[in-house]
Design a protein around this motif. Structure first.
Motif, short mmCIF file in Angstrom:
data_model
loop_
_atom_site.label_atom_id
_atom_site.label_comp_id
_atom_site.label_asym_id
_atom_site.label_seq_id
_atom_site.Cartn_x
_atom_site.Cartn_y
_atom_site.Cartn_z
N ILE A 18 0.82 -1.21 0.00
CA ILE A 18 0.00 0.00 0.00
C ILE A 18 0.86 1.26 0.00
CG2 ILE A 18 -1.71 1.30 1.35
CD1 ILE A 18 -2.76 -1.51 2.34
N GLY A 19 1.95 1.26 0.75
CA GLY A 19 2.85 2.43 0.81
C GLY A 19 3.45 2.75 -0.55
N CYS A 59 15.26 4.10 6.00
CA CYS A 59 15.02 4.55 7.36
C CYS A 59 14.25 3.49 8.13
CB CYS A 59 14.20 5.86 7.34
SG CYS A 59 13.64 6.43 8.97
N GLY A 87 2.69 4.68 5.97
CA GLY A 87 2.30 3.39 5.41
C GLY A 87 3.05 2.21 6.00
N VAL A 91 2.60 -6.49 9.59
CA VAL A 91 1.33 -7.23 9.50
C VAL A 91 1.62 -8.68 9.91
CG1 VAL A 91 -0.60 -7.87 8.02
CG2 VAL A 91 0.62 -5.73 7.59
N ALA A 138 -4.46 2.75 9.51
CA ALA A 138 -4.90 1.83 10.57
C ALA A 138 -5.32 0.53 9.88
CB ALA A 138 -6.02 2.45 11.38
N TYR A 152 -1.39 -6.71 16.79
CA TYR A 152 -1.57 -5.79 15.65
C TYR A 152 -2.86 -4.99 15.80
CZ TYR A 152 -2.55 -4.60 10.68
OH TYR A 152 -2.85 -3.97 9.50
N LYS A 156 -3.24 -0.99 16.00
CA LYS A 156 -4.00 -0.20 15.03
C LYS A 156 -5.15 0.57 15.69
CE LYS A 156 -1.58 -1.12 11.34
NZ LYS A 156 -0.91 -0.05 10.56
N PRO A 182 -7.79 0.21 5.77
CA PRO A 182 -8.01 -0.76 4.69
C PRO A 182 -8.58 -2.06 5.25
CG PRO A 182 -5.73 0.06 4.73
CD PRO A 182 -6.37 0.43 6.03
N LEU A 184 -8.71 -6.34 4.28
CA LEU A 184 -7.70 -7.27 3.77
C LEU A 184 -7.32 -6.90 2.34
CD1 LEU A 184 -6.03 -9.89 4.11
CD2 LEU A 184 -8.04 -11.15 3.29
N GLU A 188 2.44 -7.85 -0.87
CA GLU A 188 3.56 -8.77 -0.65
C GLU A 188 3.57 -9.24 0.81
OE1 GLU A 188 3.57 -5.87 -2.23
OE2 GLU A 188 5.14 -5.78 -3.76
N GLY A 189 3.31 -8.28 1.73
CA GLY A 189 3.32 -8.62 3.15
C GLY A 189 2.27 -9.67 3.49
N VAL A 190 1.06 -9.49 3.00
CA VAL A 190 -0.03 -10.43 3.27
C VAL A 190 0.26 -11.80 2.64
CG1 VAL A 190 -2.40 -10.94 2.51
CG2 VAL A 190 -1.92 -8.88 3.83
P1 NAD Z 1 3.75 -4.86 3.47
O1 NAD Z 1 4.27 -5.77 4.52
O2 NAD Z 1 3.52 -5.41 2.10
O3 NAD Z 1 4.69 -3.59 3.36
C1 NAD Z 1 5.07 -2.89 4.51
C2 NAD Z 1 6.34 -2.12 4.27
O4 NAD Z 1 6.70 -1.48 5.49
C3 NAD Z 1 7.51 -3.01 3.85
O5 NAD Z 1 8.14 -2.50 2.69
C4 NAD Z 1 8.43 -2.96 5.05
O6 NAD Z 1 9.82 -3.06 4.73
C5 NAD Z 1 8.10 -1.59 5.64
N1 NAD Z 1 8.50 -1.51 7.03
C6 NAD Z 1 8.32 -2.42 8.00
N2 NAD Z 1 8.94 -2.05 9.12
C7 NAD Z 1 9.52 -0.85 8.87
C8 NAD Z 1 10.33 0.02 9.64
N3 NAD Z 1 10.70 -0.27 10.90
N4 NAD Z 1 10.75 1.18 9.07
C9 NAD Z 1 10.43 1.46 7.78
N5 NAD Z 1 9.69 0.66 7.01
C10 NAD Z 1 9.26 -0.50 7.53
O7 NAD Z 1 2.43 -4.22 4.10
P2 NAD Z 1 1.06 -3.73 3.42
O8 NAD Z 1 0.14 -4.90 3.41
O9 NAD Z 1 1.29 -2.94 2.21
O10 NAD Z 1 0.56 -2.76 4.59
C11 NAD Z 1 0.85 -1.37 4.58
C12 NAD Z 1 0.11 -0.72 5.73
O11 NAD Z 1 -1.28 -0.99 5.58
C13 NAD Z 1 0.50 -1.29 7.10
O12 NAD Z 1 0.46 -0.27 8.07
C14 NAD Z 1 -0.57 -2.31 7.36
O13 NAD Z 1 -0.76 -2.51 8.74
C15 NAD Z 1 -1.77 -1.63 6.74
N6 NAD Z 1 -2.86 -2.55 6.38
C16 NAD Z 1 -2.66 -3.60 5.54
C17 NAD Z 1 -3.72 -4.44 5.24
C18 NAD Z 1 -3.56 -5.60 4.33
O14 NAD Z 1 -4.45 -6.49 4.34
N7 NAD Z 1 -2.52 -5.68 3.53
C19 NAD Z 1 -4.99 -4.21 5.78
C20 NAD Z 1 -5.15 -3.13 6.63
C21 NAD Z 1 -4.08 -2.31 6.92
#
Ligand code: NAD
Ligand code: 4PL
Length: 246
Positions: A18-19, A59, A87, A91, A138, A152, A156, A182, A184, A188-190
């Motif tokens: 998402i980021g 960072c 972002g 997770v 969140a 988690y 959140k 968001p 689910l 990549e993380g999920v």
């Molecule tokens: P992801 O795991 O695919 O990507 C997360 C990124 O954050 C990774 O690139 C990771 O390297 C980076 N990261 C982790 N720790 C870090 C740190 N200490 N410093 C800097 N960067 C760091 O995650 P995503 O699924 O894209 O989720 C992004 C955001 O959305 C998160 O906050 C997650 O909680 C939230 N979210 C995700 C979902 C989902 O289902 N994917 C649902 C609701 C909320």
């Protein structure tokens, strides 16, 4: 649309998921975007692919010195910070029976300590600049009580309530602070966790059917980060096809 022309944005978690998608959108819409991630190589690849004035900064948002260095770098290069998208997050997929204090702390260190450190440093720059938009990510799991991630969900819930409080603190400076929650989302993380097997059951509860992807979440983030969202602060917006409604 070109809502971010002339704006400087920091987007964390920009190496993937998402980021990365949010950072790309702000850049595509004219912003100068710092793609920030603990995975510096991944952030660099996404910043290069975004082109324009995008750049990457490695960072660890859980480390005060790393966050201070990031802000020094961005301010030296761009002179101001207009937008912060938090972002980055961990997770996890850990059932309660296996949830150790170490694992609890690992998640809190990034999802809450990191959020504090980023908001602390960026909002100080925004106050000086006289403009600011903060969008925190969140999760709708805070309303659903999603399994295998109690720590988690706790973190959140903190993201949501901290955003409400920070909106009050920064209101005098006309800096807005909001959350996107968001559902689910296929990232990549999920895909690295057991959550990858939950899409079917989540789909059953959605009003609109389908599999959420980062591009489904980005419009909510970009709107709250834009200038025209100036009258919206301290709020949370679910982007989840109606899976939970609050
Ligand atoms: P992801 O795991 O695919 O990507 C997360 C990124 O954050 C990774 O690139 C990771 O390297 C980076 N990261 C982790 N720790 C870090 C740190 N200490 N410093 C800097 N960067 C760091 O995650 P995503 O699924 O894209 O989720 C992004 C955001 O959305 C998160 O906050 C997650 O909680 C939230 N979210 C995700 C979902 C989902 O289902 N994917 C649902 C609701 C909320
Ligand atoms: C409903 O934020 O909100 C799984 C994994 N299922 O990270 C989440 C739901 C996950 C969620 C989340």
């Amino acid at each position: 649309m070109n809502r971010f022309t002339g704006r400087v944005a920091i987007v964390t978690g920009a190496a993937q998921g998402i980021g990365a998608a949010a950072a790309k959108r702000l850049s595509d819409e004219g912003g100068t975007v710092a793609f920030v991630d603990v995975n510096g190589e991944g952030a660099k690849a996404k910043a290069t692919a975004a082109g324009g004035s995008a750049f990457a900064v490695q960072c660890d948002i859980g480390d005060p010195e790393s966050v201070a260095a990031l802000h020094e770098t961005v301010l030296k290069r761009c002179g101001k910070i207009d937008v912060l998208i938090n972002g980055a997050g961990i997770v996890p997929f850990v059932p309660w029976s296996e949830l150790t204090f170490e694992e609890w702390r690992r998640v809190m260190r990034v999802n809450l300590d990191g959020l504090y450190l980023m908001c602390r440093a960026s909002s100080d720059a925004m106050r000086k600049g006289g403009y600011g938009r903060i969008v925190n990510i969140a999760s709708d799991s805070i309303f659903a009580g999603t399994p295998n991630m109690a720590h988690y969900v706790a973190s959140k819930g903190g993201v949501l309530t901290f955003s409400r409080a920070l909106a009050t603190e920064l209101g005098a400076d006309r800096i807005t602070v909001n959350c996107v929650c968001p559902g689910l989302t296929d990232t990549e993380g999920v895909q690295e966790t057991g959550h990858k097997d939950s899409f079917e059951i989540v789909n059953m509860l959605q009003a609109i059917k389908g599999r959420g992807t980062p591009s489904d979440i980005v419009p909510a983030i970009a709107f709250l980060a834009s200038e025209e969202a100036h009258w919206i602060t301290g709020q949370a917006l679910n982007a989840n096809a109606g899976m939970v409604r609050v």
